[in-house]
Scaffold this motif. Structure first.
Motif, short mmCIF file in Angstrom:
data_model
loop_
_atom_site.label_atom_id
_atom_site.label_comp_id
_atom_site.label_asym_id
_atom_site.label_seq_id
_atom_site.Cartn_x
_atom_site.Cartn_y
_atom_site.Cartn_z
N LEU A 27 0.83 -1.21 0.00
CA LEU A 27 0.00 0.00 0.00
C LEU A 27 0.86 1.25 0.00
O LEU A 27 0.58 2.21 -0.73
N SER A 28 1.92 1.26 0.79
CA SER A 28 2.81 2.41 0.86
C SER A 28 3.42 2.70 -0.50
O SER A 28 3.51 3.86 -0.93
N LYS A 29 3.83 1.64 -1.20
CA LYS A 29 4.43 1.81 -2.52
C LYS A 29 3.43 2.42 -3.49
O LYS A 29 3.77 3.33 -4.27
N LYS A 30 2.17 1.96 -3.46
CA LYS A 30 1.14 2.49 -4.34
C LYS A 30 0.87 3.96 -4.05
O LYS A 30 0.69 4.77 -4.97
N VAL A 31 0.81 4.31 -2.76
CA VAL A 31 0.56 5.70 -2.38
C VAL A 31 1.70 6.59 -2.85
O VAL A 31 1.48 7.67 -3.40
N ILE A 32 2.92 6.14 -2.63
CA ILE A 32 4.10 6.92 -3.03
C ILE A 32 4.09 7.18 -4.54
O ILE A 32 4.40 8.28 -5.01
N GLU A 33 3.72 6.15 -5.31
CA GLU A 33 3.72 6.27 -6.77
C GLU A 33 2.70 7.29 -7.27
O GLU A 33 2.85 7.84 -8.36
N THR A 34 1.65 7.53 -6.46
CA THR A 34 0.59 8.46 -6.89
C THR A 34 0.59 9.75 -6.08
O THR A 34 -0.39 10.49 -6.08
N THR A 35 1.69 10.01 -5.40
CA THR A 35 1.80 11.23 -4.59
C THR A 35 2.77 12.20 -5.26
O THR A 35 3.88 11.81 -5.63
N PRO A 36 2.37 13.46 -5.45
CA PRO A 36 3.20 14.43 -6.17
C PRO A 36 4.65 14.53 -5.69
O PRO A 36 5.56 14.59 -6.52
N LEU A 37 4.88 14.54 -4.40
CA LEU A 37 6.25 14.64 -3.91
C LEU A 37 6.97 13.29 -3.89
O LEU A 37 8.16 13.22 -3.57
N GLY A 38 6.26 12.23 -4.21
CA GLY A 38 6.88 10.92 -4.33
C GLY A 38 7.41 10.34 -3.03
O GLY A 38 8.38 9.58 -3.02
N LYS A 39 6.76 10.67 -1.92
CA LYS A 39 7.19 10.15 -0.62
C LYS A 39 6.06 10.26 0.38
O LYS A 39 5.12 11.03 0.19
N LEU A 40 6.16 9.46 1.44
CA LEU A 40 5.21 9.57 2.54
C LEU A 40 5.68 10.65 3.50
O LEU A 40 6.88 10.91 3.63
N ALA A 41 4.74 11.26 4.18
CA ALA A 41 5.10 12.22 5.23
C ALA A 41 5.66 11.44 6.42
O ALA A 41 5.32 10.28 6.64
N GLU A 42 6.55 12.09 7.14
CA GLU A 42 7.11 11.50 8.36
C GLU A 42 6.30 11.97 9.57
O GLU A 42 5.65 13.02 9.53
N ALA A 43 6.37 11.21 10.65
CA ALA A 43 5.64 11.59 11.86
C ALA A 43 6.08 12.97 12.36
O ALA A 43 5.26 13.75 12.85
N ASP A 44 7.36 13.28 12.21
CA ASP A 44 7.85 14.58 12.66
C ASP A 44 7.27 15.73 11.82
O ASP A 44 7.19 16.87 12.31
#
Length: 254
Positions: free
Chosen positions: A206-223
């Motif tokens: 799921l994380s890979k799919k989200v990253i692929e369709t996210t403009p910045l190409g990454k997940l946000a960090e908790a910080d």
């Protein structure tokens, strides 16, 4: 930003975003009230926070879906610190299931009791103290408050309710000088999906799919979420209220 002598209450502080917010705020010299259900985890977070500036946090083992626990959270906070400046409503639960799920109603009740009702009660009890300090509230919502997500019916509904709750009470409390805002994360690198029942393999997929369709190409960090919470809770945001703030690497744009 500096929270010296400011009392900050954070629910759901024993893991995930709550723990990250707690540690981040401790580095800004906040006096923390950490609320969570897992005693061992909460104590570990409290110890980590104390290492930042040597300020001992107040830990409260409590479940925000239980009325007596919510009352105790506020009472212990005021008895210990005598005041409250910031309330971070972070505690939340996730249950998977859509309208075809035969357990949809029970899952709805469980999610709403924590994600909405518990937030309402805690906020209601905290408001008189926040008015005295001209404090503020930060609610942790989600981008699924406005974006449908498959198999997460009740959770999406709860976050939509939380967004509107944010706007309504911001209007209610503006004349009292109390600001209210929400932070709306996208998928973040925490254990929330594992807790919801996803396997490590499913989380990675799921994380890979989200990253692929996210403009910045990454997940946000908790910080990243913690930094937004701190900003909204600080005087830097003194003219911001009733707003929802996505922190999702641009996912809500597509």
């Amino acid at each position: 930003m500096d929270f010296k002598d400011k009392v900050v209450l954070i629910t759901g502080a024993s893991s995930g975003l709550g723990a990250a917010i707690a540690v981040y705020m401790s580095q800004l010299s906040a006096k923390l009230v950490l609320v969570g259900r897992n005693k061992k985890n909460l104590e570990a977070v409290a110890q980590q926070c104390e290492k930042s500036k040597g300020i001992k946090a107040l830990s409260v083992i409590a479940d925000v879906s239980k009325e007596a626990d919510v009352e105790r959270i506020v009472n212990e906070t005021i008895n210990h610190f005598g005041k409250l400046h910031v309330l971070v409503n972070n505690a939340g639960v996730v249950e998977l299931g859509g309208i075809k799920d035969t357990a949809a109603l029970s899952k709805y009740d469980k999610i709403m009791s924590t994600n909405v009702r518990g937030v309402l009660q805690l906020t209601m009890l905290a408001v008189p103290h926040l008015i005295k300090t001209k404090g503020n509230i930060v609610n942790i919502s989600s981008i699924v408050s406005t974006r449908a997500a498959p198999g997460m019916l009740a959770y999406c509904m709860s976050k939509a309710a939380l967004d509107h709750f944010t706007k309504c009470i911001a209007l209610d409390l503006a004349a009292d000088g109390v600001r209210v805002n929400a932070v709306n994360p996208g998928l973040v690198k925490t254990n929330i999906l594992n807790v919801a029942g996803f396997s490590d393999v499913e989380v990675d997929s799921l994380s890979k799919k989200v990253i692929e369709t996210t403009p910045l190409g990454k997940l946000a960090e908790a910080d990243d979420i913690a930094a937004m919470v701190a900003f909204l809770a600080s005087d830097c945001a003194k003219s911001i209220t009733g707003c929802t703030h996505p922190v999702d690497s641009g996912k809500s744009l597509v």
